[in-house]
Design a protein around this motif. Structure first.
Motif, short mmCIF file in Angstrom:
data_model
loop_
_atom_site.label_atom_id
_atom_site.label_comp_id
_atom_site.label_asym_id
_atom_site.label_seq_id
_atom_site.Cartn_x
_atom_site.Cartn_y
_atom_site.Cartn_z
N ALA A 191 1.12 -1.07 0.07
CA ALA A 191 0.35 -0.55 -0.29
C ALA A 191 1.00 1.22 0.24
O ALA A 191 0.80 1.90 -0.97
CB ALA A 191 -0.93 0.01 0.71
N THR A 192 1.80 1.29 1.11
CA THR A 192 2.77 2.82 0.89
C THR A 192 3.41 2.62 -0.77
O THR A 192 3.84 3.94 -0.88
CB THR A 192 4.07 2.09 2.12
N ALA A 193 4.16 1.37 -1.00
CA ALA A 193 4.68 2.03 -1.87
C ALA A 193 3.31 2.29 -3.17
O ALA A 193 4.46 3.56 -3.88
CB ALA A 193 5.55 0.51 -2.45
N TYR A 194 2.78 1.66 -3.25
CA TYR A 194 1.84 2.15 -4.53
C TYR A 194 0.50 3.48 -4.36
O TYR A 194 0.88 4.11 -5.14
CB TYR A 194 0.32 0.95 -4.44
N ILE A 212 -1.67 -3.81 -7.42
CA ILE A 212 -1.27 -3.45 -6.83
C ILE A 212 -0.06 -4.36 -6.51
O ILE A 212 1.13 -4.11 -5.78
CB ILE A 212 -2.26 -3.27 -5.10
N MET A 213 -0.66 -5.39 -6.48
CA MET A 213 0.57 -6.24 -6.05
C MET A 213 1.87 -6.34 -7.03
O MET A 213 2.74 -6.92 -6.31
CB MET A 213 0.13 -8.14 -6.55
N ASN A 214 1.76 -6.45 -8.14
CA ASN A 214 3.03 -5.95 -9.05
C ASN A 214 3.56 -4.82 -8.66
O ASN A 214 4.57 -4.23 -9.58
CB ASN A 214 2.56 -6.30 -10.67
N CYS A 215 3.26 -4.11 -7.60
CA CYS A 215 3.88 -2.41 -7.85
C CYS A 215 5.10 -1.77 -7.37
O CYS A 215 6.52 -1.42 -7.18
CB CYS A 215 3.32 -1.42 -7.20
N LEU A 216 5.57 -3.07 -6.76
CA LEU A 216 6.88 -3.55 -6.07
C LEU A 216 7.67 -3.41 -7.30
O LEU A 216 8.37 -4.16 -8.11
CB LEU A 216 7.57 -4.49 -4.97
N ASP A 217 9.25 -2.32 -7.11
CA ASP A 217 10.22 -2.31 -8.23
C ASP A 217 11.50 -2.53 -7.99
O ASP A 217 12.71 -2.59 -8.45
CB ASP A 217 10.37 -1.17 -8.57
N ALA A 218 11.27 -3.75 -7.03
CA ALA A 218 12.58 -4.62 -6.47
C ALA A 218 12.07 -6.21 -6.51
O ALA A 218 11.14 -6.33 -6.12
CB ALA A 218 13.11 -3.95 -5.18
#
Length: 427
Positions: free
Chosen positions: A120-123, A289-295
């Motif tokens: 949530a915070t990353a998105y 949302i689930m795929n928003c992480l860039d690491a």
């Protein structure tokens, strides 16, 4: 033997690792809705390892699945394809009600909520989180930081800015005197006012029924009303279903469905009962949302083959035997039985809950003052009578938590209610 084990426990484990009972209990085995201690005493289990033994102790389908999978391979990590993990993810995604859902498995509810907060915070690119007063979301650094229950939040340090919202407790606080509609309107007005004084938060995280907080809940529809306000501002809704999921509340498969007129949450977290004692937690969210992480990320033990095999077998058993319907029927009988008892016991302030998730709140007679000593007395007396229940509550630990395995029979419900009645009358 047990006293020796207690001494060894105290010598090597933390002081804050709580134990029930003045003479702590060592549970050695279980079957169905019963467990046995090291001295051979038999107990009717109305707490299920904190709502974790969801279907039954030593459920044959689960023990067979675990043994067969362990005979092939126990673990390989998420770096390799994992058939049981994919199969359980497919089932959970379909049952979640979230469109284009993705599932990530963890080892606990704490880790599931931690992951949801990361997403949530990353998105949203915001570290502000809305949480409910009296809430509990786990024991990790981030989860402690959003827990609205002083007894379970040992530090104020946090990577998150947490803003607490009214509404999780219906019969206490400044709005308790209002009827359900006015209560909801007041909580929505409070939420709007709060949002007017802060930068847009990432998400609201809320338990549909607050577990550690004493099985409290708002009127049905409150989170749907919150959702309208949140959606206008792009704020996500995280439903913490660690204790309420898989049909335990009887009326619904997920707790959020009591508030679902505007569709499912953006993120759902789960754990506890799905593994029936095996260590499974997880997060379901829309793909974007689930795929928003860039690491890169993995989970070494999340989704391990043996726990996934247990989860699949347990979920199949629950659905095939309509344990949600059983929770509704038997839970309804049990709560009415306990309310009839409570009417004759001055220390009982309220009996509340739904399905097989029931709270009995104790207070000093004639007041709203919590009575944790009375709760401890009842806990001990119930054990002496052959019944195990839990404790909780935001206003000290004055709430008895009743949450048996969902296969509880009518006869067992009557037996447990009778033991609890005698324990309550002993105060």
């Amino acid at each position: 033997m047990t006293r020796d084990l207690f001494a060894r426990h105290r010598a090597v484990l933390p002081d804050w690792l709580a134990l029930y009972y003045e003479d702590p209990l060592e549970i050695t085995h279980g079957e169905g809705r019963h467990v046995w201690d090291a001295a051979g005493n038999k107990y009717l289990d109305f707490f299920g390892g904190i709502l974790t033994t969801m279907t039954a102790h030593a459920l044959p389908e689960v023990t067979k699945a675990v043994a067969e999978q362990a005979g092939r391979i126990v673990h390989s990590s998420t770096l390799y394809l994992n058939r049981p993990m994919v199969e359980l993810a497919e089932r959970v995604a379909q049952l979640s009600g979230i469109p284009d859902a993705r599932v990530f498995f963890t080892t606990s509810g704490t880790e599931a909520n931690d992951t949801a907060l990361l997403l949530a915070t990353a998105y949203r690119r915001s570290n502000a989180i809305l949480a409910m007063r009296n809430s509990y979301h786990g024991r990790s650094f981030s989860a402690v930081g959003i827990t609205g229950n002083r007894g379970w939040s040992p530090t104020s340090l946090s990577p998150l800015q947490t803003l607490y919202v009214h509404g999780g407790v219906r019969t206490r606080g400044p709005y308790a005197h209002l009827d359900d509609r006015d209560f909801t309107d007041a909580c929505v007005a409070d939420l709007k006012d709060l949002l007017g004084h802060t930068r847009a938060p990432a998400a609201l995280i809320a338990e549909p029924v607050q577990g550690v907080g004493g099985f409290t809940s708002p009127p049905d529809g409150l989170y749907a009303a919150f959702r309208e306000v949140l959606h206008e501002r792009g704020i996500l809704w995280i439903s913490d279903e660690v204790q309420t999921g898989w049909g335990r509340t009887g009326d619904h498969f997920w707790g959020w469905q009591a508030h679902g007129r505007n569709g499912p949450p953006d993120i759902v977290t789960f754990a506890k009962g799905i593994g029936n004692g095996m260590s499974i937690g997880g997060v379901v969210a829309r793909a974007e949302i689930m795929n928003c992480l860039d690491a890169n990320s993995i989970s070494t033990f999340g989704g391990t083959q043996v726990t996934m095999a247990a989860g699949l077998a347990n979920l199949n058993h629950l659905l095939e035997h309509d344990l949600q319907g059983n929770a509704r029927r038997v839970g309804g009988l049990l709560i009415e039985r306990l309310r009839a008892v409570a009417a004759q016991v001055p220390h009982v302030r309220e009996v509340r809950g739904r399905g097989l998730m029931i709270g009995v709140e104790l207070a000093r007679p004639g007041t709203d003052e919590a009575d944790p000593e009375a709760a401890s007395t009842v806990l001990e007396e119930a054990r002496a009578g052959g019944l195990l229940v839990g404790k909780g509550g935001g206003h000290s630990t004055s709430v008895l938590r009743v949450a048996p395995p969902m296969s509880l029979t009518v006869a067992e419900a009557e037996e447990g209610a009778a033991i609890l009645e005698r324990a309550l009358r002993s105060i």
